[in-house]
Design an enzyme around this catalytic site. Structure first.
Site, short mmCIF file in Angstrom:
data_model
loop_
_atom_site.label_atom_id
_atom_site.label_comp_id
_atom_site.label_asym_id
_atom_site.label_seq_id
_atom_site.Cartn_x
_atom_site.Cartn_y
_atom_site.Cartn_z
N GLU A 742 5.90 5.24 -1.37
CA GLU A 742 6.12 4.83 0.02
C GLU A 742 5.76 3.37 0.10
O GLU A 742 4.61 3.00 -0.19
CB GLU A 742 5.26 5.65 0.96
N CYS A 776 2.41 -0.55 7.72
CA CYS A 776 3.76 -0.61 7.15
C CYS A 776 4.79 -0.38 8.23
O CYS A 776 5.92 -0.85 8.16
CB CYS A 776 3.91 0.42 6.04
P1 NAD Z 1 -0.36 -3.17 -2.98
O1 NAD Z 1 0.98 -2.79 -3.48
O2 NAD Z 1 -0.84 -4.52 -3.28
O3 NAD Z 1 -1.44 -2.16 -3.58
C1 NAD Z 1 -1.32 -0.77 -3.46
C2 NAD Z 1 -2.10 -0.09 -4.55
O4 NAD Z 1 -1.47 -0.35 -5.80
C3 NAD Z 1 -3.53 -0.58 -4.69
O5 NAD Z 1 -4.35 0.53 -4.95
C4 NAD Z 1 -3.45 -1.49 -5.89
O6 NAD Z 1 -4.67 -1.59 -6.59
C5 NAD Z 1 -2.43 -0.77 -6.74
N1 NAD Z 1 -1.76 -1.60 -7.75
C6 NAD Z 1 -1.50 -2.93 -7.73
N2 NAD Z 1 -0.87 -3.31 -8.85
C7 NAD Z 1 -0.72 -2.21 -9.61
C8 NAD Z 1 -0.13 -1.95 -10.87
N3 NAD Z 1 0.44 -2.91 -11.61
N4 NAD Z 1 -0.14 -0.69 -11.33
C9 NAD Z 1 -0.70 0.30 -10.63
N5 NAD Z 1 -1.29 0.11 -9.44
C10 NAD Z 1 -1.28 -1.13 -8.92
O7 NAD Z 1 -0.37 -2.85 -1.43
P2 NAD Z 1 -1.54 -3.03 -0.38
O8 NAD Z 1 -1.72 -4.49 -0.10
O9 NAD Z 1 -2.71 -2.23 -0.77
O10 NAD Z 1 -0.90 -2.33 0.90
C11 NAD Z 1 0.01 -2.98 1.72
C12 NAD Z 1 1.42 -2.56 1.38
O11 NAD Z 1 1.51 -1.15 1.45
C13 NAD Z 1 2.43 -3.09 2.34
O12 NAD Z 1 3.55 -3.50 1.65
C14 NAD Z 1 2.75 -1.87 3.21
O13 NAD Z 1 4.01 -1.89 3.80
C15 NAD Z 1 2.63 -0.77 2.22
N6 NAD Z 1 2.37 0.49 2.88
C16 NAD Z 1 3.38 1.41 2.97
C17 NAD Z 1 3.18 2.62 3.62
C18 NAD Z 1 4.27 3.64 3.76
O14 NAD Z 1 3.98 4.77 4.12
N7 NAD Z 1 5.50 3.30 3.49
C19 NAD Z 1 1.93 2.89 4.18
C20 NAD Z 1 0.92 1.94 4.03
C21 NAD Z 1 1.14 0.75 3.38
#
Ligand code: NAD
Length: 979
Positions: A742, A776
């Site tokens: 997501e 999001c």
């Molecule tokens: P992010 O993508 O930076 O991080 C999300 C998670 O992924 C964190 O736990 C991070 O440590 C991990 N991560 C980062 N790089 C990785 C890799 N190479 N391999 C595995 N894991 C990795 O996002 P964020 O800043 O934590 O959250 C904000 C984003 O999340 C926004 O883009 C928002 O739209 C999205 N979001 C989407 C939903 C939805 O339901 N669609 C809900 C909440 C947030």
């Protein structure tokens, strides 16, 4: 004769006199010889017509052009069955004309003006003066109200202050020059003001919300102070109206604060609503308070005008309905409080506001029984309603005060709609009296027991109610929780692998974004070996966990939900400090987490039943689900408990074992979630808590061949990267990893020319700026149709500018920091681009210390600007202008994302068009686009916004399982057991 027998007898006598004075006179609104009476009559008889009429009247004054009026009229009423026959004849007759598109709008606008004039006495103070004068010559006193309710900005609140001051300063002196009329100008104790003004507290402070209890009382009473001073100088009395139940207690406190601040003001008053059982206790409290402070004040006793609202909005939040459900109970309560109010006449100036002959005659009877002179009390009725009742009460020698709204029609719509609702309500006294022609037999004592019934709760999944912060005990629970959490900040948090707590040397520091010097916690970081160990133990635990029954697994979720409820305030307090959520946002996040546990638990019990598809003799078919294996859950920081709870609980309840890697920015919250599952006794190895940097720990785990699936929520970039890494298979790997992702959004709200701008501004404000735009689902583009663009832009800009910014542990700050420095810098870059490429309508700064970025609103940007196209994930909103709805839709769809979207419109056709053509996973009509509820608005997008089924929906769990089918041939040598 007992008191009640005597009062009953007297009340009946009074009622008979009133009826004899009323004779055959019918109120204007029920006079079926006149067109207004006809329309009210149709609305009473036909619920569908009533609904269309109310909705059409609601939108009509907003429409700027004749063509819009004509189009909407057709949309609401072109369905011939919906029109009463008499109206159809008129329409048919009209339809022969060739200039319909001109004639119909003219007729409708005139009709609306006349309907409004029935209830609203002109637009200006001069109009009001002439109405007051006319009423006075008819022997009527007046309470003037400037229509309008909740304001959205400080500027709008300032406008109301000025309007009321104008009323005081123009009408006060005018009233003093009027000829003396003893019944109107004095009560049993001496002279009283010649004019009363009524006002609503929500018009005077745009940030009024009981969650900020002290701030709401302080700021509202401060904004009202000039009005109270002017009232005192001009000899005008002031009555504070009562609005929704949510604001009742704070309104009473504002009233008390105003009394304390203005010790010499003799004529304050307040409205009390008898449809609320709580009002009895409120009155006792106010009376004791007044005695203690030696103050006398007015009470206007009403039944209550927000019944429909209260019965809809409270259950929607999972809160009890605060009003009596049966009208007779409200009537009975009215009589009980009539007695109580009159018993306290030494400190109360009583006013009985009702159009109900029984209620009025009862008040007269109680007063007479108590030996009070007629001028000790007064009766109040609404301008334009129940004229015969009003005249009868006057003829009986009582002071009658008309409640007279004045002002513009658009802000007056809520008032007008409430009056139309009241007049067409099947149980209303006026309707039964004058429409059904029921006479004196209506006048009986309300005969119901006093028990307060709630409607039966529905069975099955129900959303966890959010906390009602208008309750003092909830506010203090949150303050206590914040204090406790703050005392325990800075702890070390371990990994949890195979039920073992492992503290590592390397740690991630989690800090409070509002006060970066405050360390929330130090969280251990898993290295490769520990990550591998976690996978091994999850693999080992899978064997037994897979075999536990769905019911047993669901029970762990239900126990975790119960545990979360116990820790609810502490978890919310932690979110406030770790990621900068406001009180309400943090509380909503915990409620959502509980919802996931309760919902997915029930869903698994449903899906856990194997089914037998097809029923053919000699063949037995079974269809059932099995878990995928070891799952990796990677969560973001922005819903620090709800999102990981959803992903972890879904993976667990479907029989998988889980490695949970939270975001580094919210890993203390993540630890608490893992600890809750430990507390409820989840077997060792079923859930591992493995925090660490995404690009190291996360990346390693995604690529691990023994991980069977990844459930990810986060940004599009990371999501796509995970898809590609997970797609690579190693030589010994048994299967291809499944990825459920997501991701982000670039969500738009469309505002068309028929939108209710109050609702649209509020909806866009909340959608764009709740949690500083870091949802999001947040709105980051608002696309407004040309004809309302300027109005909308100005009101939105002002309301954004009125938000208070600061650390959100203080409930008066409705706007907090962004999550960290990197985020702040990234957002700042977009702001710089916006300033270069467009027009900054608002660039509000935030406090210096902490990662604060105030709300920003940009207009006139080129469509290719990165601000229009990219997810910014901060409080930056882009305003776009569209010539038509079609072009607005094109712009809205011109995005790689398809997560949430919204429309504000009152055109049924436009709404249908948007539903059909707006490509988003979650579309919201006439409401904010954030805050999806589990089970009610399953959540998730498509295109670059996600892969998989919606969270909190009926298909979500299926993606954590394989479905299996078994078919057995039961035929043996021609013998089929099932035959
Ligand atoms: P992010 O993508 O930076 O991080 C999300 C998670 O992924 C964190 O736990 C991070 O440590 C991990 N991560 C980062 N790089 C990785 C890799 N190479 N391999 C595995 N894991 C990795 O996002 P964020 O800043 O934590 O959250 C904000 C984003 O999340 C926004 O883009 C928002 O739209 C999205 N979001 C989407 C939903 C939805 O339901 N669609 C809900 C909440 C947030």
């Amino acid at each position: 004769m007992s008191f009640s027998e005597h009062v009953e007898q007297l009340a009946l006598e009074k009622a008979k006199i009133m009826y004899s004075f009323m004779g055959d006179e019918v109120p204007t609104l029920f006079n079926r010889k006149k067109w207004k009476g006809k329309i009210i009559g149709w609305a009473i008889q036909d619920q569908d017509f009533r609904a269309r009429l109310l909705r059409f009247v609601d939108v009509l004054p907003t429409l700027k052009t004749d063509s819009a009026v004509y189009k909407l009229f057709q949309e609401y009423f072109s369905d011939v069955d919906a029109i009463p026959p008499e109206l159809r004849i008129a329409v048919d007759r009209l339809s022969r004309r060739t200039d319909l598109d001109r004639v119909v709008p003219t007729i409708l606008k005139r009709a609306l003006d006349s309907l409004a004039a029935q209830f609203i006495a002109g637009r200006t103070v001069a109009d009001a003066l002439s109405t007051l004068h006319a009423f006075r010559t008819q022997g009527l006193a007046a309470s003037l109200d400037i229509v309008g309710e909740e304001v959205l900005s400080d500027d709008e609140a300032g406008h109301y202050v000025n309007r009321y001051l104008e009323v005081m300063n123009v009408l006060g002196p005018a009233a003093r020059s009027w000829q003396d009329m003893p019944l109107l100008d004095a009560d049993d104790r001496g002279p009283i003001p010649r004019l009363d003004v009524s006002l609503k507290v929500t018009s005077f402070y745009s940030q009024l919300d009981p969650v900020d209890w002290d701030g709401s009382i302080l700021s509202t009473s401060k904004n009202l102070a000039p009005i109270f001073r002017a009232a005192q100088e001009q000899g005008v009395s002031v009555t504070i109206d009562m609005e929704q139940y949510y604001l009742k207690d704070v309104t009473i406190e504002i009233f008390k604060a105003l009394l304390l601040d203005h010790p010499d003001f003799e004529y304050p008053g307040i409205v009390l609503q008898t449809y609320l059982p709580e009002t009895a206790a409120d009155f006792t409290h106010l009376a004791e308070w007044a005695r203690k402070h030696d103050r006398r004040f007015g009470v206007r006793l009403v039944k209550g005008a927000y019944w429909d609202y209260e019965t809809v909005v409270n259950p929607r939040k999972g809160w009890p309905i605060p009003v009596f459900l049966e009208k007779e109970k409200t009537d009975l309560h009215y009589e009980q409080l009539t007695k109580v109010v009159l018993d306290n006449i030494d400190i109360i100036r009583p006013a009985f506001a009702s159009h109900n002959v029984r209620s009025l005659s009862y008040a007269m009877a109680v007063a007479e029984d108590a030996g009070l002179p007629k001028n000790a009390l007064e009766f109040q009725m609404i301008y334009g309603m129940a004229e015969p009742v009003r005249k009868a009460v006057q003829k009986m020698g009582y002071r009658v005060r008309a409640y007279i709204p004045t002002g513009e029609l658009i802000p007056g719509m809520a008032f007008l709609i409430r009056r139309l609702l009241e007049n067409t309500f099947s149980e209303s006294f006026l309707k039964r009296s004058f429409f059904d022609n029921t006479g004196i037999e209506l006048v009986h004592s309300p005969q119901l027991d006093e028990s307060f019934v709630q409607p039966p709760a529905s069975v099955g999944f129900m959303n966890e109610p959010v906390t009602d912060f208008s309750r003092a005990q909830n506010r203090s629970a949150m303050y206590d929780a914040l204090a406790t959490v703050e005392e325990n900040l800075g702890n070390n948090y371990p990994l949890i692998i195979q039920d073992r707590e492992i503290f590592t040397d390397e740690t991630t520091l989690s800090i409070n974004p509002a006060r970066p010097e405050q360390l929330v916690g130090r969280v251990s970081r898993a290295n490769r070996d520990q990550a591998r160990e976690a996978v091994d133990s999850a693999r080992e635990a899978f064997v037994a966990w897979k075999k536990t029954s769905p019911q047993e697994r669901a029970d762990y979720l239900f126990r975790a939900a119960a545990e979360m409820r116990k820790r609810r305030f502490k978890l919310a307090a932690l979110e406030i400090l770790e990621v900068g959520k406001t009180w309400k946002d943090a509380d909503g996040d915990i409620a959502e987490a509980i919802d996931y546990l309760e919902y997915y638990g029930r869903e698994m019990i449903r899906l856990g039943q194997a089914t037998m598809p097809g029923a053919y003799p000699g063949e037995e078919n079974l269809y059932f689900y099995e878990p995928l294996g070891v799952g990796l859950v990677i969560s973001p920081w922005n819903f620090p408990i709800a999102i990981p709870t959803g992903m972890v609980s879904a993976a667990l309840v479907t029989g998988n074992t889980v490695i949970f890697k939270p975001s580094g920015l919210s890993s203390v919250c993540g630890w608490h979630l893992a600890e809750i599952f430990k507390t409820v006794g989840l077997p060792p190895g079923v859930l591992q808590f493995v925090p660490g940097p995404g690009s190291e720990t996360g990346e390693y785990l995604v690529s691990h061949p023994e991980v069977d699936f990844v459930s990810f929520t986060g940004s599009r970039e990371v999501g796509l990267h995970i898809v590609s890494v997970a797609g690579k298979t190693e030589p010994h790997q048994k299967g291809v990893k499944r990825v459920i992702a997501e991701t982000g959004g670039k969500n738009a709200i469309i505002v068309d020319e028929t939108a209710d701008l109050d609702e649209a501004v509020r909806g866009v404000l909340d959608s764009a700026l709740e949690y500083q735009g870091q949802k999001c689902s947040a709105c980051s583009r608002v696309i407004v149709v040309d004809s309302v663009y300027e109005d909308f832009a100005l009101r939105l800009q002002r309301s954004m500018n009125s938000l208070r910014i600061g650390p959100t542990d203080k409930p008066w700050n409705f706007f907090g920091p962004v999550v960290d420095q990197i985020s702040a810098q990234k957002i700042q870059k977009y702001i710089e681009t916006g300033i270069k490429e467009g027009n900054a309508l608002l660039a509000k700064p935030g406090p210096e210390n902490g990662f604060f970025i105030g709300p920003h609103l940009f207009a006139d940007l080129p469509l290719h600007s990165s601000l229009v196209r990219e997810e910014i994930f901060g409080p930056v909103l882009v305003l776009l202008r569209a010539p038509t709805l079609e072009s607005a839709l094109c712009m809205a769809n011109d995005s790689r994302y398809a997560l949430t979207g919204g429309v504000f419109s009152r055109s049924p056709q436009n709404i249908q068009k948007v539903i059909a053509d707006f490509d988003v996973g979650n579309l919201y009509v006439n409401r904010k686009i954030t805050g999806a509820l589990v089970g009610r608005q399953p959540f998730g997008g498509f295109r670059m916004s996600g892969i998989g089924y919606k969270a909190g929906g009926p298909n979500y769990l299926i993606q954590f399982m394989h479905d299996r089918s078994v078919s057995e041939n039961t035929l043996r040598k021609g013998f089929a057991p099932s035959l």
